[in-house]
Design a protein around this motif. Structure first.
Motif, short mmCIF file in Angstrom:
data_model
loop_
_atom_site.label_atom_id
_atom_site.label_comp_id
_atom_site.label_asym_id
_atom_site.label_seq_id
_atom_site.Cartn_x
_atom_site.Cartn_y
_atom_site.Cartn_z
N GLU A 17 112.14 82.93 -1.05
CA GLU A 17 112.30 84.09 -0.16
C GLU A 17 110.99 84.38 0.55
OE1 GLU A 17 114.18 87.93 -1.18
OE2 GLU A 17 114.80 86.87 -3.00
N LYS A 18 111.07 84.71 1.83
CA LYS A 18 109.87 84.98 2.62
C LYS A 18 109.83 86.45 3.04
CE LYS A 18 107.65 83.73 6.97
NZ LYS A 18 107.80 83.00 8.24
N HIS A 19 108.64 87.07 2.90
CA HIS A 19 108.45 88.47 3.29
C HIS A 19 107.11 88.61 4.00
CE1 HIS A 19 111.73 89.63 0.59
NE2 HIS A 19 111.14 88.90 -0.34
N ASP A 20 107.09 89.38 5.07
CA ASP A 20 105.83 89.77 5.69
C ASP A 20 105.45 91.13 5.13
OD1 ASP A 20 105.44 87.50 7.33
OD2 ASP A 20 106.95 88.26 8.72
N ILE A 21 104.20 91.27 4.73
CA ILE A 21 103.74 92.47 4.01
C ILE A 21 102.50 93.03 4.68
CG2 ILE A 21 102.82 93.32 1.80
CD1 ILE A 21 104.46 91.08 0.42
N ARG A 22 102.51 94.36 4.86
CA ARG A 22 101.30 95.11 5.22
C ARG A 22 100.91 95.88 3.97
NH1 ARG A 22 100.96 99.21 9.77
NH2 ARG A 22 102.84 100.04 8.82
N GLN A 23 99.65 95.82 3.62
CA GLN A 23 99.20 96.41 2.36
C GLN A 23 97.87 97.10 2.59
OE1 GLN A 23 99.91 93.94 -1.10
NE2 GLN A 23 97.76 94.07 -1.62
N ALA A 24 97.67 98.24 1.95
CA ALA A 24 96.40 98.96 2.09
C ALA A 24 96.03 99.61 0.77
CB ALA A 24 96.50 100.02 3.19
N TYR A 25 94.74 99.85 0.64
CA TYR A 25 94.19 100.50 -0.55
C TYR A 25 93.60 101.84 -0.13
CZ TYR A 25 94.83 95.85 -2.31
OH TYR A 25 95.40 94.65 -2.65
N LEU A 26 93.85 102.85 -0.96
CA LEU A 26 93.34 104.18 -0.70
C LEU A 26 92.03 104.37 -1.46
CD1 LEU A 26 96.76 106.02 -1.00
CD2 LEU A 26 95.67 105.09 1.06
N ASP A 27 91.22 105.32 -1.03
CA ASP A 27 89.89 105.48 -1.61
C ASP A 27 89.91 105.89 -3.08
OD1 ASP A 27 90.72 108.08 -1.28
OD2 ASP A 27 88.93 108.74 -0.22
N ASP A 28 91.00 106.44 -3.55
CA ASP A 28 91.05 106.86 -4.96
C ASP A 28 91.83 105.89 -5.84
OD1 ASP A 28 93.36 107.53 -3.63
OD2 ASP A 28 93.50 109.56 -4.41
N GLY A 29 92.05 104.65 -5.33
CA GLY A 29 92.60 103.60 -6.18
C GLY A 29 93.99 103.10 -5.89
N PRO A 30 94.96 103.94 -5.53
CA PRO A 30 96.31 103.42 -5.34
C PRO A 30 96.44 102.47 -4.15
CG PRO A 30 96.35 105.79 -5.65
CD PRO A 30 94.92 105.39 -5.47
N ARG A 31 97.58 101.80 -4.12
CA ARG A 31 97.89 100.84 -3.05
C ARG A 31 99.20 101.28 -2.40
NH1 ARG A 31 99.52 95.40 -5.58
NH2 ARG A 31 101.53 96.44 -5.74
N ILE A 32 99.32 101.03 -1.10
CA ILE A 32 100.58 101.23 -0.41
C ILE A 32 100.97 99.90 0.22
CG2 ILE A 32 100.38 103.71 -0.05
CD1 ILE A 32 99.42 103.09 2.82
N ARG A 33 102.27 99.70 0.37
CA ARG A 33 102.73 98.41 0.86
C ARG A 33 104.02 98.60 1.67
NH1 ARG A 33 103.42 93.97 -3.77
NH2 ARG A 33 101.21 93.62 -3.47
N GLN A 34 104.09 97.90 2.79
CA GLN A 34 105.32 97.84 3.56
C GLN A 34 105.85 96.41 3.47
OE1 GLN A 34 104.99 98.49 7.80
NE2 GLN A 34 107.17 98.12 8.12
N ILE A 35 107.09 96.30 3.00
CA ILE A 35 107.78 95.01 2.94
C ILE A 35 109.08 95.21 3.71
CG2 ILE A 35 108.76 93.21 1.47
CD1 ILE A 35 107.04 94.34 -0.83
N ASN A 36 109.14 94.63 4.91
CA ASN A 36 110.28 94.85 5.80
C ASN A 36 110.40 96.36 6.04
OD1 ASN A 36 110.73 92.01 5.81
ND2 ASN A 36 111.88 92.21 3.91
N ALA A 37 111.54 96.96 5.73
CA ALA A 37 111.72 98.40 5.95
C ALA A 37 111.53 99.20 4.67
CB ALA A 37 113.12 98.66 6.53
#
Length: 162
Positions: A17-37
């Protein structure tokens, strides 16, 4: 985790399976991620007494994602290929720059709790491994590798060791 060559051919992962991902890190540690919608908030915490990493993932709205994205301290874009083999979930990530060129190619396996290593490595990647990352080696986190200069240094170090 397994570091693969930058010229690793993604076409060898047909059937994954293929996914395009946008991912970011916040200054206090957590991560956010967009996978498709889908939009995901992730919190990770190493628990030394249990020698385990606790990872909590929650779905969030696009609006919350966009607000948090504006607060990112680091971000990356990657293309992920994934395949379930038995109870193992294998992924191959291609971290890429603005021009779409891969500057990190890394395979990783998610295993059930208390399973220290996979039974086998998929044929598609087994013969391409440049470096097997030892458990606890924090030099190869996505957060650190999101810096192309740092990633280039890691590849240079690997080549010198081989």
């Amino acid at each position: 985790k397994y570091i693969l060559p930058l010229d690793f051919d993604a076409t060898s992962l047909s059937g994954w399976e293929k996914h395009d991902i946008r991912q970011a890190y916040l200054d206090d540690g957590p991560r956010i991620r967009q996978i498709n919608a889908d939009y995901i908030f992730t919190y990770k915490k190493w628990i030394p007494q249990a020698a385990e990493l606790v990872e909590i993932e929650l779905a969030i709205s696009k609006d919350d994602f966009d607000l948090l994205w504006s607060q990112r301290v680091q971000s990356l874009e990657k293309t992920r290929y994934e395949k379930h083999i038995g109870e193992a979930e294998w992924v191959v990530d291609f971290l890429h720059d603005q021009a779409g060129r891969a500057f990190v190619v890394m395979a990783e396996v998610e295993l059930p709790r208390y399973t220290p290593q996979p039974d086998s490595i998929p044929d598609e990647i087994a013969s391409h491994i440049l470096y097997a990352v030892a458990a606890g080696d924090n030099r190869f986190t996505n957060k650190k590798l999101s810096d192309p200069g740092y990633a280039a240094k890691m590849y240079e170090d690997i080549v010198l060791k081989v």
